[in-house]
Scaffold this active site. Structure first.
Site, PDB file in Angstrom:
ATOM      1  N   HIS A 223       0.877  -1.242   0.022  1.00 54.53           N
ATOM      2  CA  HIS A 223       0.011   0.025   0.062  1.00 54.53           C
ATOM      3  C   HIS A 223       0.912   1.267  -0.121  1.00 54.53           C
ATOM      4  O   HIS A 223       0.318   2.353  -0.086  1.00 54.53           O
ATOM      5  CB  HIS A 223      -0.988  -0.195   1.394  1.00 54.53           C
TER       6      HIS A 223
ATOM      7  N   TYR B 270      -7.909  14.198  -4.069  1.00 52.97           N
ATOM      8  CA  TYR B 270      -7.722  13.625  -2.886  1.00 52.97           C
ATOM      9  C   TYR B 270      -6.650  14.675  -2.320  1.00 52.97           C
ATOM     10  O   TYR B 270      -5.807  15.314  -2.970  1.00 52.97           O
ATOM     11  CB  TYR B 270      -6.972  12.555  -2.938  1.00 52.97           C
TER      12      TYR B 270
END
Length: 680
Positions: free
Chosen positions: A427, A460
């Protein structure tokens, strides 16, 4: 609101609904322009669909575990599912009120009319009929089900259908609504818009010409999105994932959303046809799939109905140089999206791909964008003979297919592509470039909180740092060697790397604050993250609170921690910011008796981030950048326009602006702060 499921911990899936309620609040907040409020309804709807496909489906899987085992483990899926459905029903009622009583009338006030088939005038009937014949009929798959036979019905995930009832109660009609092929909205020759649903609804008597229609009701099925791989340790995992993606369209049903006007008899028939339980049936309105409102047309072209543009800010160093390597070698450089352009990352990679002194590029890709400048630069680097290593996460939910396709493209060009490992995800958002300088190999690194994706970087809120600091680059190189199978443990001293050292290092930092507090010294923790769920971390925070450590948390999504409880968490205060952009950064600040330590990276305080993913958290060594991150945190802690309090009652009340206090909408304040700093 939802009550706590445990005395010390909230159930994460129940608290997630509190997060989605905050999204719904944005649809109601008239500070936001009208079309942006529509988008928040779309986000709410999209979030809820994914929630049922992922989280509720997991609760259903728990129900399959033997009851005696569930009891020992204190697992109560039926109880939680019932609470979820009760809260979702309340939120959907609120959703309907906002849409029908606020959005629709305000659209009309701006000369935009969203109408139903029952009010089509003669010209609109003609237009609708022509549109139907020219654009829609080829995609329809109507069928009649004979209820006297032992029939079953299969509905594809997330596709809209009409259930049509007839005077002959032994039959049901089913017809798909092909929004994927035809779009969701149809615009007449003025500012009047209708749903594709209403174009088809208008033609139902012609679709079933031999039947006498008595009712038309919209339905939609959500299905389990989990990919159940039998054995991740055998064979090539990426190939198994790719082969199993079809499961998403025919997985176990998790929710049937239906028009609440459907009568009880038809409701019962549908349940039987679809083999569903009562708990799987969710009443809704006339229309479903409000996520389609992302593409709702604006025939007025009125800029006041949308957020005003915030032009990307020019970076005061990277925006004034052609040599990124030289700039980064002299000093670390920070980026903050979407306030700054992702193009700086793309330009760095583009320069690296064309530089004859660059020997190697290594990058981890969690969600690969469609063809972009970044993917083109990686291919260019390969073609220029640079050794390119790409880690592609094949298990990034809903992006598996795209990631694997791109991995294959990179492989075909000659890159070394490493795919997912069994039972662990990568991730981290990291990149390393090795360059030959003065006869020696020099490393340049990029660490971020967001994906290498130019599209999501526009919506974002994320942070990133370019650095040539050996303390970071050397250890980042070891991480890539771990991913490449050349090292088992990265042996880090400065970086926090999950699953190796992140938990241990955060534990040590919190324990230090506890010790300082007990000694009467300065002790506080400020942490910004997406979600907080890990029980060990929560218990540590409770312990710190009881020791007198002041804890201030910014959590966008869900939290299992219960703040403000006397004797447990009275020194913990949590706010959540939902606004124009999606808060996605993770920043951790420890007072450390006045010698502050600040970190940022990809990991939340969740079990998966600490123990089951490759994550990277880095200290911020550059004093100027450290102060910049602290200033950004301070602005967000001061938000009194879009911040909501996450208290023990889950009230989601807005932070109240005190008399005479300046209104601080943190995302806009951060934009102005960075604008001022980078204009110098």
């Amino acid at each position: 609101m939802l009550a706590s499921t445990e005395t010390r911990l909230r159930h994460r899936d129940l608290n997630w609904l509190s997060f989605n309620e905050r999204v719904l609040q944005e649809a109601e907040d008239d500070i936001n322009p009208l079309y942006e409020r529509l988008k928040f309804l779309a986000i709410f709807s999209s979030n809820l669909d994914e929630y049922f496909r992922v989280r509720v489906s997991q609760l259903r899987q728990i129900k399959k575990v033997e009851k005696s085992i569930r009891k020992k483990l204190a697992l109560r899926p039926n109880k939680f599912t019932k609470q979820i459905l009760e809260e979702v029903k309340l939120q959907q009622n609120k959703f309907g009120e906002i849409f029908h009583e606020q959005i629709i009338p305000q659209l009309a006030e701006n000369g935009i009319y969203l109408i139903e088939s029952e009010v089509f005038d003669e010209a609109q009937h003609v237009h609708a009929k022509k549109y139907y014949k020219d654009k829609v009929t080829e995609f329809l798959k109507p069928e009649i089900i004979d209820l006297n036979k032992d029939s079953e019905l299969f509905l594809t995930n997330n596709v809209l259908y009409f259930v049509v009832t007839f005077k002959d109660e032994n039959k049901l009609g089913i017809v798909n609504i092909p929004t994927k092929e035809c779009g969701r909205f149809v615009q007449f020759n003025n500012n009047t818009i209708t749903f594709l649903d209403d174009i088809i609804r208008n033609m139902i008597p012609e679709i079933f010409p031999k039947e006498s229609v008595s009712g038309i009701f919209e339905i939609k099925m959500s299905r389990d999105a989990e990919l159940y791989i039998e054995d991740e340790f055998e064979g090539v995992l990426a190939e198994k994932i790719y082969a199993s993606l079809a499961q998403r369209t025919d997985g176990q049903a998790t929710r049937l959303l239906y028009d609440a006007d459907i009568d009880k008899v038809v409701h019962k028939k549908l349940r039987k046809l679809l083999n569903l339980g009562k708990i799987d049936m969710m009443p809704g309105g006339r229309y479903h799939n409000f996520s389609d409102f992302f593409s709702f047309p604006d025939p007025s072209n009125n800029p006041k109905l949308h957020f005003e543009e915030l032009p990307a800010l020019k970076h005061n160093v990277l925006g004034n140089t052609e040599d990124y390597f030289q700039a980064i070698a002299q000093k670390d450089q920070s980026l903050h999206f979407p306030f700054m352009s992702f193009n700086y990352v793309e330009k760095f990679l583009e320069q690296a791909a064309s530089d004859p002194d660059v020997e190697a590029i290594k990058i981890s890709l969690y969600r690969v964008a469609d063809e972009s400048q970044l993917t083109s630069s990686l291919i260019k680097a390969i073609e220029n003979g640079i050794k390119v290593t790409i880690f592609v996460e094949a298990k990034a939910r809903f992006d598996e297919a795209n990631n694997i396709v791109w991995g294959r493209k990179f492989e075909e060009k000659g890159a070394k592509v490493i795919y997912s490992y069994p039972k662990i995800k990568v991730h981290s958002k990291i990149m390393l470039v090795k360059r030959r300088e003065n006869g020696k190999s020099k490393r340049y690194a990029y660490i971020g909180t967001g994906n290498f994706n130019s599209k999501t970087s526009k919506i974002y809120c994320d942070h990133a740092i370019f650095t040539a600091d050996k303390r970071v680059t050397k250890e980042l190189d070891r991480i890539f060697k771990v991913l490449d199978g050349k090292l088992i443990v990265p042996r880090e001293k400065h970086l926090f790397i999950s699953p190796f050292s992140t938990r241990r290092n955060f534990t040590k930092l919190i324990m230090n604050e506890i010790q300082f507090a007990l000694e009467g010294k300065k002790a506080s923790i400020v942490a910004k993250m997406n979600s907080l769920e890990d029980e060990e971390m929560i218990e540590l925070l409770y312990k710190a609170s009881n020791a007198g450590v002041k804890i201030r948390l910014l959590i966008r999504g869900f939290t299992s921690l219960i703040p403000g409880v006397k004797g447990m968490s009275e020194n913990i205060y949590i706010t959540s910011i939902i606004d124009r952009f999606l808060e996605h950064g993770r920043i951790y600040l420890f007072e450390n008796n006045g010698d502050e330590q600040i970190f940022f990276g990809s990991a939340d305080w969740m079990g998966r981030n600490l123990d089951r993913r490759i994550e990277v958290i880095t200290p911020i060594f550059d004093e100027d950048i450290a102060q910049e991150f602290k200033d950004i945190l301070k602005i967000q802690l001061s938000d009194n326009v879009k911040a909501r309090i996450q208290d023990k009652n889950e009230s989601n009340n807005y932070v109240a602006k005190k008399a005479g206090e300046k209104a601080i909408r943190s995302q806009y304040e951060i934009y102005e702060y960075l604008k001022h700093k980078h204009s110098k």
